[in-house]
Design a protein around this motif. Sequence first.
Motif, PDB file in Angstrom:
ATOM      1  N   SER A 183       3.359   4.074  -1.940  1.00 53.89           N
ATOM      2  CA  SER A 183       3.537   4.569  -3.300  1.00 53.89           C
ATOM      3  C   SER A 183       4.929   5.131  -3.514  1.00 53.89           C
ATOM      4  CB  SER A 183       2.496   5.648  -3.615  1.00 53.89           C
ATOM      5  OG  SER A 183       2.600   6.721  -2.714  1.00 53.89           O
ATOM      6  N   THR A 191       0.972  10.224   5.331  1.00 58.76           N
ATOM      7  CA  THR A 191       2.105  10.861   4.649  1.00 58.76           C
ATOM      8  C   THR A 191       3.145  11.300   5.672  1.00 58.76           C
ATOM      9  OG1 THR A 191       0.598  11.694   2.947  1.00 58.76           O
ATOM     10  CG2 THR A 191       2.786  12.665   3.036  1.00 58.76           C
ATOM     11  N   THR A 225       4.486   7.878   1.454  1.00 62.68           N
ATOM     12  CA  THR A 225       3.030   7.833   1.490  1.00 62.68           C
ATOM     13  C   THR A 225       2.519   6.395   1.478  1.00 62.68           C
ATOM     14  OG1 THR A 225       2.898   9.929   0.287  1.00 62.68           O
ATOM     15  CG2 THR A 225       0.920   8.576   0.322  1.00 62.68           C
ATOM     16  N   TYR A 226       1.534   6.130   2.339  1.00 58.50           N
ATOM     17  CA  TYR A 226       0.763   4.888   2.321  1.00 58.50           C
ATOM     18  C   TYR A 226      -0.698   5.249   2.068  1.00 58.50           C
ATOM     19  CZ  TYR A 226       4.488   1.841   4.079  1.00 58.50           C
ATOM     20  OH  TYR A 226       5.632   1.109   4.209  1.00 58.50           O
ATOM     21  N   SER A 227      -1.356   4.512   1.176  1.00 57.26           N
ATOM     22  CA  SER A 227      -2.772   4.742   0.867  1.00 57.26           C
ATOM     23  C   SER A 227      -3.524   3.438   1.060  1.00 57.26           C
ATOM     24  CB  SER A 227      -2.941   5.252  -0.566  1.00 57.26           C
ATOM     25  OG  SER A 227      -2.275   6.486  -0.750  1.00 57.26           O
ATOM     26  N   TYR A 263       0.808  -1.233   0.000  1.00 61.08           N
ATOM     27  CA  TYR A 263       0.000   0.000   0.000  1.00 61.08           C
ATOM     28  C   TYR A 263       0.838   1.279   0.000  1.00 61.08           C
ATOM     29  CZ  TYR A 263      -3.711  -3.286   1.073  1.00 61.08           C
ATOM     30  OH  TYR A 263      -4.570  -4.345   1.035  1.00 61.08           O
ATOM     31  N   VAL A 312     -12.325   9.986   7.698  1.00 61.04           N
ATOM     32  CA  VAL A 312     -12.126   9.703   6.277  1.00 61.04           C
ATOM     33  C   VAL A 312     -13.421   9.987   5.527  1.00 61.04           C
ATOM     34  CG1 VAL A 312     -11.591   7.936   4.565  1.00 61.04           C
ATOM     35  CG2 VAL A 312     -10.375   7.959   6.755  1.00 61.04           C
ATOM     36  N   THR A 329      -5.082   7.947   3.789  1.00 64.86           N
ATOM     37  CA  THR A 329      -3.720   8.246   3.348  1.00 64.86           C
ATOM     38  C   THR A 329      -2.873   8.738   4.515  1.00 64.86           C
ATOM     39  OG1 THR A 329      -4.528   8.847   1.152  1.00 64.86           O
ATOM     40  CG2 THR A 329      -2.325   9.585   1.739  1.00 64.86           C
ATOM     41  N   ILE A 364      -2.280  12.747   8.188  1.00 64.25           N
ATOM     42  CA  ILE A 364      -3.276  11.738   7.848  1.00 64.25           C
ATOM     43  C   ILE A 364      -4.434  12.452   7.176  1.00 64.25           C
ATOM     44  CG2 ILE A 364      -4.829   9.938   8.711  1.00 64.25           C
ATOM     45  CD1 ILE A 364      -2.922   9.515  11.021  1.00 64.25           C
ATOM     46  N   GLN A 365      -4.810  11.993   5.998  1.00 65.65           N
ATOM     47  CA  GLN A 365      -5.851  12.638   5.194  1.00 65.65           C
ATOM     48  C   GLN A 365      -5.522  14.108   4.935  1.00 65.65           C
ATOM     49  OE1 GLN A 365      -6.905   9.630   4.370  1.00 65.65           O
ATOM     50  NE2 GLN A 365      -8.916  10.525   4.006  1.00 65.65           N
ATOM     51  N   THR A 369     -10.483   5.935   0.843  1.00 64.99           N
ATOM     52  CA  THR A 369      -9.030   5.817   0.923  1.00 64.99           C
ATOM     53  C   THR A 369      -8.521   6.582   2.138  1.00 64.99           C
ATOM     54  OG1 THR A 369      -8.836   5.671  -1.489  1.00 64.99           O
ATOM     55  CG2 THR A 369      -6.838   6.169  -0.269  1.00 64.99           C
TER      56      THR A 369
END
Length: 579
Positions: A249, A359, A285-287, A247, A351, A357, A321-322, A355
Amino acid sequence: TTATTATTATTATTTTVKVGTTIGTGSTLYPYRLYSINCGGTQYTDSDGIVWQTDAYYSTSTTAVAPTGFTIGGTTNQNLFLTQRYGQTLVYTIPVPAAGRYQVLLWFADIYEGTTLAGTRTFDVLVGGQTVLTALDIVAQAGWGNALLKKFTVDVTGTTLVISFKAYANLDNPCISGIQINSKTNYATTAAPTLSTASTLSTTAATTATTTTGSTTTPALVNYYRINCGGPSYTDSTGAAWLADSYFSTGLQAAATGVTVAGTADQTLFTTYRYMPTYLPGSLTYSFPVPASGTYIVIMYFAEVMSAYQSIGANYFNIAIQGNTVATNFDPIAAAGGFATATQQAYVAAVTGTTLTVTLTNVVGYPFVSAIAVFGNAISTTASTTTASTTTTTKTTTTTKTTTVTTTKTTTVSTTTTTTTASLVNVYLINCGGAAFTDSKSRTWAADAYYNTGSAVATFPGQTIFNAATADWPLYQSERYFNGNLVYTLPVRPGRYQVILYFDECWWTTPGLRAFDISVNGAVVTAAYDAIADVGYSNAAVKTYTATVTGASLVVSLNQLAGLDNPKINGIEVNYIGA
């Protein structure tokens, strides 16, 4: 923390209060910290070892800083009160894990030289829409430049707790120095971690059982992800299964050798990590796909094991986050209390969409993370029981080969009886070959993903799907196909799953031209499946299976049969049943 508490403007007492406890009633009523927010300021750790996060969740407003050398009276924690947020329309909108009762602690200090006298700054405070303080005058109650604590309990009916401040005409702006929210319920075992003082770091979070506290029922929490960042799949000392790194990127994988991490029984989790070197552009980043909009708990695990960074201030970064910054200048060594020492940080994230996210952005050194866990409330879905009825239809159909075929045939029309199954948690809704869309049940399907390389997409815009709701047609008007075995590999945690596959034949009009085997996790669940023989031309077909996953992936494979057309699929739905 020492703060002045008062019930009137003329009577004040000084009480030593540790954040997370209640005055006069002991510390057991609301023992779980959800938030400690340093209003107007950045992250810091106070003299009680409590980490206050960078200011967040506020409306349009302004920050202020006390004059250099200013000393706040009545507290041992100067940093919390040397900054504040103020404004005529000051509102904090804070997501909480579930409806229920929470304790709210508000920390004040008047540090503005223009409001040194009582009566120059007065305002109301509302928590959850209810006025809890009328005409609060900080100077009248605590004196100018002194700390003041106010505490309340509030019943939240949704998943948002709103704290607002009402200004008075011709008086100075409302202001706030710190906000803390505590809970009776441990929404995740590590939702309020003891950070630098933990002797053993817990990797266990919420169970899926519904917890009842008093008359309030707390929705079940479900673990959606446990990711061993930078490392392989792993079962920890508590028996929890962690997926191999996925997950992400951006960033690079790394592992430390010859390092023993203190404060944890799970070396594997903390000696591997994903990091973002400065020579690569962007942030780490993880999504994570999530089943629905809502409130989620994100727990991040760190241990600084890079040999170049062995002291406080050598490596620190921002966490969002988000898109909302939840930690500024986060220093893993400072948080853990040393090099090669485990620490964890827990955040609650709201959320919107499907998704989540995370970061991490460089400030000094290389941002990294050792592991990430995501928890949320169980999302009820529906189990469908399909019954068949038979109708005879005569129609003229123009196929995509522009051949007009007039047929009179018997078509099996699927009708669905829906039974609510609270134990099912949706994990994936994938529109194979197509874009994201919302179906007739208001469920959001993600754009096509997780397929093997080499496959192709076909679309049938305007195609009528005879036995499906119009809002569901986008699912059947695109497909993914492959001249070979078409494979989808979906990351999941171990457990039992319901797998629902969606098909529609919009190319061939007669049976026997396209058929393929369907297998789930290597086991053939339907041999020589032929959608035309099953439901006829341009009709939706839904096939439901169950599968047990022992590893970290659920594999759906459509296997080509010799001499027949390519395997194809329109949609994949995966629901978690349980362990």
